[in-house]
Scaffold this motif. Structure first.
Motif, PDB file in Angstrom:
ATOM      1  N   THR A   1       0.796  -1.214   0.057  1.00 48.19           N
ATOM      2  CA  THR A   1       0.048   0.117  -0.134  1.00 48.19           C
ATOM      3  C   THR A   1       0.866   1.272  -0.133  1.00 48.19           C
ATOM      4  O   THR A   1       0.293   2.338  -0.163  1.00 48.19           O
TER       5      THR A   1
ATOM      6  N   THR B   1      -5.168   3.027   0.824  1.00 55.83           N
ATOM      7  CA  THR B   1      -5.301   2.643   2.366  1.00 55.83           C
ATOM      8  C   THR B   1      -5.776   1.337   2.700  1.00 55.83           C
ATOM      9  O   THR B   1      -5.644   0.975   3.709  1.00 55.83           O
ATOM     10  N   GLU B   2      -6.690   1.175   1.709  1.00 55.53           N
ATOM     11  CA  GLU B   2      -7.333  -0.274   2.065  1.00 55.53           C
ATOM     12  C   GLU B   2      -7.600  -0.833   0.599  1.00 55.53           C
ATOM     13  O   GLU B   2      -7.653  -0.250  -0.296  1.00 55.53           O
ATOM     14  N   GLY B   3      -7.862  -2.175   0.466  1.00 58.74           N
ATOM     15  CA  GLY B   3      -8.281  -3.004  -0.600  1.00 58.74           C
ATOM     16  C   GLY B   3      -7.011  -2.766  -1.935  1.00 58.74           C
ATOM     17  O   GLY B   3      -7.459  -2.644  -2.767  1.00 58.74           O
TER      18      GLY B   3
ATOM     19  N   GLU C   1     -10.136  -6.190  -5.377  1.00 64.43           N
ATOM     20  CA  GLU C   1     -10.465  -5.528  -3.975  1.00 64.43           C
ATOM     21  C   GLU C   1     -10.933  -4.063  -4.469  1.00 64.43           C
ATOM     22  O   GLU C   1     -10.166  -3.502  -4.902  1.00 64.43           O
TER      23      GLU C   1
ATOM     24  N   THR D   1      -9.529   2.066  -1.280  1.00 68.67           N
ATOM     25  CA  THR D   1      -9.820   3.351  -0.668  1.00 68.67           C
ATOM     26  C   THR D   1      -8.385   4.281  -0.905  1.00 68.67           C
ATOM     27  O   THR D   1      -7.185   3.514  -0.807  1.00 68.67           O
TER      28      THR D   1
END
Length: 313
Positions: free
Chosen positions: A31, A41-43, A48, A51
């Motif tokens: 990331t 920050t996510e996924g 996925e 974010t």
């Protein structure tokens, strides 16, 4: 009028033998992004929903492409069709302005065929199917000085893009030639070399109803109303044969669009036609652009198109 190519888009992205790659890239992508782009920050893994952090400092002045994880599928080139899941955010924003992950349906784009912002075209060219990219697009390759919905004018755009699938298209319709024996209708060339076919409009009164005739009948599946099509086409005015739009004039690359998003004459005229076919469409005003002049097309114009249906998604 929004020219036909202007309808070949989804909200916020406006502007044969299939070689398909469904291999996924590495799912160990960090990331911590490089090349000065905002952090995912996510996924972070392919597939996925990601974010994105807010961009810091001045955004890059040129197109920037980070390959977060590289796939193992085919390498995309001009004329190929790509299906892409994406999330888009402005550089200094904290929330996405659009994403396909929530819709559960990738966006279809033809490389070199227009229909999306230029930054997308350049970012996808040469990338492998199964890859995840993070891309920063400067205003001149995005929406420029025009506000687009929640996107302010002169915005730098950041996209996370998952290349889900790639398809190499035939260059032309191919199949059985169909007799063109109605002297009251336009005549269309039957060349299969990928170049624009000839189109001759008779000096007669235009038909009052939609005409949808095979010029070359292909052998593929019948087009459904819900399909996304990849086509080559040209459009001329019945009254004088003047060309007003053509995919051949834009680098001779196909274009892709959901059939449900184009003029009614295309929707009705192409539904049920076989993939691989060349179709003559004569579109009366009530199934085209009606009584409004649109970018040089006079009000109440009858339109004539040749359409090579190369593939459906």
């Amino acid at each position: 009028m929004r020219r036909l190519a202007g309808l070949l888009v989804v909200p916020l992205l406006l502007l044969t033998t299939a070689a398909c790659g469904d291999d996924k890239g590495s799912d160990s992508a960090s990331t911590a992004m490089t090349n000065g782009l905002p952090t995912i920050t996510e996924g972070a893994k392919f597939g996925e929903k990601p974010t994105l952090a807010k961009g810091e400092g001045e955004p890059p002045k040129d197109l920037k492409v980070n390959v977060v994880s590289e796939g193992k599928g085919q390498t995309l080139k001009k004329g190929d069709v790509a299906q892409v899941d994406y999330l888009g955010q402005v550089w200094d924003g904290e929330e996405p302005f659009d994403n396909s992950f929530d819709r559960g349906e990738p966006f279809t784009v033809t490389l070199g065929g227009g229909g999306v912002i230029e930054g997308w075209q350049q970012a996808l060219d040469g990338q492998k199917v199964g890859s995840r990219l993070e891309v920063s697009i400067p205003p001149e390759l995005g929406y420029g000085a025009q506000e687009q919905g929640s996107i302010p004018a002169n915005s730098t755009l950041v996209f996370v893009m998952d290349i889900v699938k790639g398809t190499t298209l035939p260059t032309s319709a191919k199949g059985t030639e169909v007799a063109q024996d109605n002297i009251d209708l336009p005549k269309v060339g039957t060349n299969t070399d990928g170049e624009k076919p000839s189109l001759t409009v008779p000096k007669k009164d235009a038909p009052a109803k939609l005409v949808s005739n095979y010029v070359i009948e292909g052998t593929g599946p019948a087009v459904k109303a819900t399909d996304t099509l990849s086509v080559k086409y040209q459009g001329v005015l019945w009254k004088d044969g003047k060309e007003f739009d053509s995919s051949y004039a834009r680098g001779n690359a196909p274009v892709s669009f959901p059939l449900a998003q184009v003029i009614p004459g295309w929707q009705k005229g192409l539904e049920g036609k076989k993939v691989g076919s060349r179709v003559l469409l004569v579109v009366p005003p009530d199934m085209g652009y009606g009584d409004q002049e649109q970018q040089g097309i006079p009000a109440k114009s009858t339109l004539v198109f040749t359409v090579d249906i190369l593939a459906v998604q």
